[in-house]
Design a protein around this motif. Structure first.
Motif, PDB file in Angstrom:
ATOM      1  N   GLU A 233     -95.079 -58.877 115.672  1.00  0.00           N
ATOM      2  CA  GLU A 233     -93.918 -58.109 116.107  1.00  0.00           C
ATOM      3  C   GLU A 233     -93.069 -58.886 117.101  1.00  0.00           C
ATOM      4  OE1 GLU A 233     -94.890 -54.156 117.360  1.00  0.00           O
ATOM      5  OE2 GLU A 233     -96.150 -53.766 115.595  1.00  0.00           O
ATOM      6  N   VAL A 234     -93.698 -59.759 117.879  1.00  0.00           N
ATOM      7  CA  VAL A 234     -92.943 -60.547 118.858  1.00  0.00           C
ATOM      8  C   VAL A 234     -91.943 -61.461 118.154  1.00  0.00           C
ATOM      9  CG1 VAL A 234     -94.651 -62.423 118.950  1.00  0.00           C
ATOM     10  CG2 VAL A 234     -93.150 -61.995 120.922  1.00  0.00           C
ATOM     11  N   LEU A 235     -92.273 -61.886 116.946  1.00  0.00           N
ATOM     12  CA  LEU A 235     -91.359 -62.733 116.180  1.00  0.00           C
ATOM     13  C   LEU A 235     -90.143 -61.923 115.719  1.00  0.00           C
ATOM     14  CD1 LEU A 235     -91.040 -65.610 115.021  1.00  0.00           C
ATOM     15  CD2 LEU A 235     -92.220 -64.822 112.963  1.00  0.00           C
ATOM     16  N   LEU A 236     -90.396 -60.689 115.260  1.00  0.00           N
ATOM     17  CA  LEU A 236     -89.300 -59.834 114.801  1.00  0.00           C
ATOM     18  C   LEU A 236     -88.393 -59.416 115.952  1.00  0.00           C
ATOM     19  CD1 LEU A 236     -91.368 -57.605 112.363  1.00  0.00           C
ATOM     20  CD2 LEU A 236     -89.561 -59.193 111.704  1.00  0.00           C
ATOM     21  N   GLN A 237     -88.934 -59.373 117.158  1.00  0.00           N
ATOM     22  CA  GLN A 237     -88.140 -58.985 118.324  1.00  0.00           C
ATOM     23  C   GLN A 237     -87.100 -60.032 118.710  1.00  0.00           C
ATOM     24  OE1 GLN A 237     -91.303 -58.118 121.054  1.00  0.00           O
ATOM     25  NE2 GLN A 237     -91.537 -56.000 120.364  1.00  0.00           N
ATOM     26  N   LYS A 238     -87.163 -61.206 118.064  1.00  0.00           N
ATOM     27  CA  LYS A 238     -86.180 -62.260 118.322  1.00  0.00           C
ATOM     28  C   LYS A 238     -84.915 -62.085 117.494  1.00  0.00           C
ATOM     29  CE  LYS A 238     -89.627 -65.748 119.616  1.00  0.00           C
ATOM     30  NZ  LYS A 238     -90.198 -67.085 119.300  1.00  0.00           N
ATOM     31  N   PRO A 240     -81.362 -60.741 116.374  1.00  0.00           N
ATOM     32  CA  PRO A 240     -80.249 -60.284 117.219  1.00  0.00           C
ATOM     33  C   PRO A 240     -80.063 -58.774 117.155  1.00  0.00           C
ATOM     34  CG  PRO A 240     -79.452 -61.374 115.212  1.00  0.00           C
ATOM     35  CD  PRO A 240     -80.927 -61.609 115.271  1.00  0.00           C
ATOM     36  N   HIS A 241     -79.747 -58.181 118.296  1.00  0.00           N
ATOM     37  CA  HIS A 241     -79.437 -56.753 118.441  1.00  0.00           C
ATOM     38  C   HIS A 241     -80.639 -55.833 118.222  1.00  0.00           C
ATOM     39  CE1 HIS A 241     -75.273 -58.036 118.474  1.00  0.00           C
ATOM     40  NE2 HIS A 241     -75.373 -58.508 117.249  1.00  0.00           N
ATOM     41  N   VAL A 242     -81.837 -56.374 118.062  1.00  0.00           N
ATOM     42  CA  VAL A 242     -82.986 -55.513 117.817  1.00  0.00           C
ATOM     43  C   VAL A 242     -83.412 -54.842 119.131  1.00  0.00           C
ATOM     44  CG1 VAL A 242     -84.808 -57.250 118.177  1.00  0.00           C
ATOM     45  CG2 VAL A 242     -85.201 -55.346 116.595  1.00  0.00           C
ATOM     46  N   VAL A 243     -83.703 -53.534 119.066  1.00  0.00           N
ATOM     47  CA  VAL A 243     -84.119 -52.805 120.272  1.00  0.00           C
ATOM     48  C   VAL A 243     -85.520 -52.223 120.125  1.00  0.00           C
ATOM     49  CG1 VAL A 243     -81.786 -52.254 121.017  1.00  0.00           C
ATOM     50  CG2 VAL A 243     -82.961 -50.698 119.463  1.00  0.00           C
ATOM     51  N   ALA A 244     -86.034 -52.181 118.892  1.00  0.00           N
ATOM     52  CA  ALA A 244     -87.382 -51.657 118.692  1.00  0.00           C
ATOM     53  C   ALA A 244     -87.937 -52.194 117.378  1.00  0.00           C
ATOM     54  CB  ALA A 244     -87.386 -50.139 118.684  1.00  0.00           C
ATOM     55  N   VAL A 245     -89.240 -52.488 117.388  1.00  0.00           N
ATOM     56  CA  VAL A 245     -89.951 -52.969 116.193  1.00  0.00           C
ATOM     57  C   VAL A 245     -91.211 -52.131 116.053  1.00  0.00           C
ATOM     58  CG1 VAL A 245     -91.158 -54.895 115.110  1.00  0.00           C
ATOM     59  CG2 VAL A 245     -89.079 -55.319 116.439  1.00  0.00           C
ATOM     60  N   LYS A 246     -91.419 -51.569 114.849  1.00  0.00           N
ATOM     61  CA  LYS A 246     -92.584 -50.720 114.613  1.00  0.00           C
ATOM     62  C   LYS A 246     -93.196 -51.041 113.264  1.00  0.00           C
ATOM     63  CE  LYS A 246     -93.890 -45.821 114.161  1.00  0.00           C
ATOM     64  NZ  LYS A 246     -93.343 -44.434 114.128  1.00  0.00           N
ATOM     65  N   ASN A 247     -94.501 -51.334 113.255  1.00  0.00           N
ATOM     66  CA  ASN A 247     -95.224 -51.501 111.999  1.00  0.00           C
ATOM     67  C   ASN A 247     -95.654 -50.118 111.518  1.00  0.00           C
ATOM     68  OD1 ASN A 247     -98.335 -51.951 110.796  1.00  0.00           O
ATOM     69  ND2 ASN A 247     -96.771 -53.317 109.982  1.00  0.00           N
ATOM     70  N   THR A 248     -95.171 -49.704 110.355  1.00  0.00           N
ATOM     71  CA  THR A 248     -95.446 -48.347 109.862  1.00  0.00           C
ATOM     72  C   THR A 248     -96.588 -48.312 108.864  1.00  0.00           C
ATOM     73  OG1 THR A 248     -93.740 -48.601 108.137  1.00  0.00           O
ATOM     74  CG2 THR A 248     -93.071 -47.595 110.240  1.00  0.00           C
ATOM     75  N   GLY A 249     -97.259 -49.451 108.681  1.00  0.00           N
ATOM     76  CA  GLY A 249     -98.402 -49.498 107.779  1.00  0.00           C
ATOM     77  C   GLY A 249     -98.322 -50.704 106.861  1.00  0.00           C
ATOM     78  N   GLY A 250     -99.450 -51.410 106.734  1.00  0.00           N
ATOM     79  CA  GLY A 250     -99.477 -52.579 105.856  1.00  0.00           C
ATOM     80  C   GLY A 250     -98.518 -53.645 106.341  1.00  0.00           C
ATOM     81  N   PHE A 251     -97.634 -54.072 105.450  1.00  0.00           N
ATOM     82  CA  PHE A 251     -96.669 -55.118 105.784  1.00  0.00           C
ATOM     83  C   PHE A 251     -95.259 -54.551 105.924  1.00  0.00           C
ATOM     84  CE2 PHE A 251     -99.665 -57.732 102.898  1.00  0.00           C
ATOM     85  CZ  PHE A 251    -100.595 -57.851 103.932  1.00  0.00           C
ATOM     86  N   VAL A 252     -95.165 -53.244 106.206  1.00  0.00           N
ATOM     87  CA  VAL A 252     -93.873 -52.564 106.304  1.00  0.00           C
ATOM     88  C   VAL A 252     -93.501 -52.394 107.782  1.00  0.00           C
ATOM     89  CG1 VAL A 252     -92.542 -50.501 105.717  1.00  0.00           C
ATOM     90  CG2 VAL A 252     -94.316 -51.327 104.149  1.00  0.00           C
ATOM     91  N   TYR A 253     -92.246 -52.735 108.108  1.00  0.00           N
ATOM     92  CA  TYR A 253     -91.783 -52.667 109.487  1.00  0.00           C
ATOM     93  C   TYR A 253     -90.487 -51.862 109.563  1.00  0.00           C
ATOM     94  CZ  TYR A 253     -95.139 -56.396 110.255  1.00  0.00           C
ATOM     95  OH  TYR A 253     -96.301 -57.128 110.310  1.00  0.00           O
ATOM     96  N   GLU A 254     -90.357 -51.109 110.637  1.00  0.00           N
ATOM     97  CA  GLU A 254     -89.141 -50.356 110.915  1.00  0.00           C
ATOM     98  C   GLU A 254     -88.455 -51.022 112.105  1.00  0.00           C
ATOM     99  OE1 GLU A 254     -89.011 -45.835 110.477  1.00  0.00           O
ATOM    100  OE2 GLU A 254     -88.851 -46.094 112.654  1.00  0.00           O
ATOM    101  N   LEU A 255     -87.261 -51.553 111.862  1.00  0.00           N
ATOM    102  CA  LEU A 255     -86.527 -52.298 112.877  1.00  0.00           C
ATOM    103  C   LEU A 255     -85.302 -51.497 113.296  1.00  0.00           C
ATOM    104  CD1 LEU A 255     -86.528 -55.765 111.052  1.00  0.00           C
ATOM    105  CD2 LEU A 255     -88.283 -54.851 112.583  1.00  0.00           C
ATOM    106  N   THR A 256     -85.183 -51.236 114.596  1.00  0.00           N
ATOM    107  CA  THR A 256     -84.026 -50.507 115.117  1.00  0.00           C
ATOM    108  C   THR A 256     -83.083 -51.483 115.802  1.00  0.00           C
ATOM    109  OG1 THR A 256     -85.390 -48.533 115.470  1.00  0.00           O
ATOM    110  CG2 THR A 256     -83.266 -48.627 116.599  1.00  0.00           C
ATOM    111  N   PHE A 257     -81.807 -51.451 115.406  1.00  0.00           N
ATOM    112  CA  PHE A 257     -80.795 -52.351 115.957  1.00  0.00           C
ATOM    113  C   PHE A 257     -79.711 -51.546 116.660  1.00  0.00           C
ATOM    114  CE2 PHE A 257     -82.616 -54.582 112.344  1.00  0.00           C
ATOM    115  CZ  PHE A 257     -82.818 -55.867 112.841  1.00  0.00           C
ATOM    116  N   SER A 258     -79.175 -52.100 117.719  1.00  0.00           N
ATOM    117  CA  SER A 258     -78.072 -51.473 118.438  1.00  0.00           C
ATOM    118  C   SER A 258     -76.790 -52.241 118.128  1.00  0.00           C
ATOM    119  CB  SER A 258     -78.334 -51.463 119.937  1.00  0.00           C
ATOM    120  OG  SER A 258     -77.275 -50.837 120.624  1.00  0.00           O
TER     121      SER A 258
END
Length: 297
Positions: A233-238, A240-258
């Protein structure tokens, strides 16, 4: 317009399934008909396909009245019901040949719809040998045989596994480039993946009719992405504009951008740069979830 519905009411005994329902759908739109189970979605679709008659109100498909011009309506519509009625002992080509006889269409259309729906690898098999995903493709192929201007799809992805879901959604989007589609579902992700507009029905009444673009928040977006293996998740937090990273199961991620910028290309480029395969990439509509919850609670 392709579909016009005005004050349609349908009763089953004392139960009111549809209560003065009205909406219109223009040519070329892909509209999601969204609602909880038992809301009246299937009943409305069966009226549009002339399977049911309404107690009152008017409806038309391609200008043909569903009460007085049933044969013209049926020729204008391709219908995939919720429980896809297939003859399991028939071969794929045999079944489509049977439907071509029913519709009295050129047999050359069989090869065309097999290719269009991606059935070629399985076209030599009996329908009973096919996976649920390929059976849905057979149903879509049969619905497309007579080249209708309007497609009505009732819960087209029910029971499909994640890979089959992606394939059928892609197919529906492709078909929607040339045809009007009314797609019934109770799954909001279906609407977000393929539709331009959403109509929400609850307890037989239309409670919302909105374009998806109008529901999106201007300053925040949620991107759902599935990679081919787990990412720190630390890699996904790099991003741009990302404010939240959440693994929702397996290899699926929910990325919130502002940002109001569509971040899907950035996520795709990130995957490419890090030698990842993107198995799924979609933009979630936070406001649609909220609207659905509020209106169907």
């Amino acid at each position: 317009m392709s579909i016009s519905v005005e004050n349609i009411t349908k009763n089953f005994g004392k139960q009111i399934a549809l209560d003065k329902v009205s909406f219109t759908i223009d040519k070329g739109e892909i509209v999601g008909f969204l609602g909880p189970n038992g809301a009246g979605k299937s009943t409305m679709m069966r009226i549009l396909t002339t399977y049911y008659g309404a107690n009152s109100g008017n409806a038309a498909v391609n200008g043909f009245d569903v009460k007085n011009s049933q044969s013209q309506v049926q020729r204008s519509i391709g219908y995939l019901p919720e429980h896809n009625p297939l003859y399991l002992d028939m071969y794929v080509k045999e079944y489509l040949n049977f439907n071509a006889d029913v519709y009295k269409v050129d047999k050359n259309r069989i090869a065309e719809v097999i290719e269009q729906t991606g059935l070629s690898p399985e076209a030599h098999k009996k329908i009973s040998q096919l996976s649920k995903g390929y059976r849905q493709r057979v149903g879509l192929a049969a619905a497309l045989l007579h080249d209708p201007e309007v497609l009505i799809l009732d819960e087209p992805t029910t029971g499909l596994d994640p890979n089959q879901l992606i394939e059928i959604r892609k197919l529906i989007r492709e078909i929607g480039k040339k045809k009007t589609i009314l797609l019934s579902t109770h799954i909001m992700k279906e609407v977000e993946a393929v539709c331009d507009r959403v109509i929400i029905i609850n307890k037989g009444k239309i409670v919302a009719d909105k374009k998806l673009e109008d529901l999106r928040e201007a300053d925040q977006q949620i991107i759902e992405v599935e990679f081919d293996y787990r990412v720190e998740e630390v890699l996904l937090q790099k991003l741009p504009h990302v404010v939240a990273v959440k693994n929702t199961g397996g290899f699926v991620y929910e990325l919130t951008f502002s940002t109001d910028q569509d971040m899907r290309p950035s996520v795709f480029d990130f995957a490419h740069d890090n030698k990842l395969k993107t198995l799924q990439l979609s933009r979630k509509n936070k406001n649609l979830e909220h609207l659905f919850t509020e209106l169907t609670r």
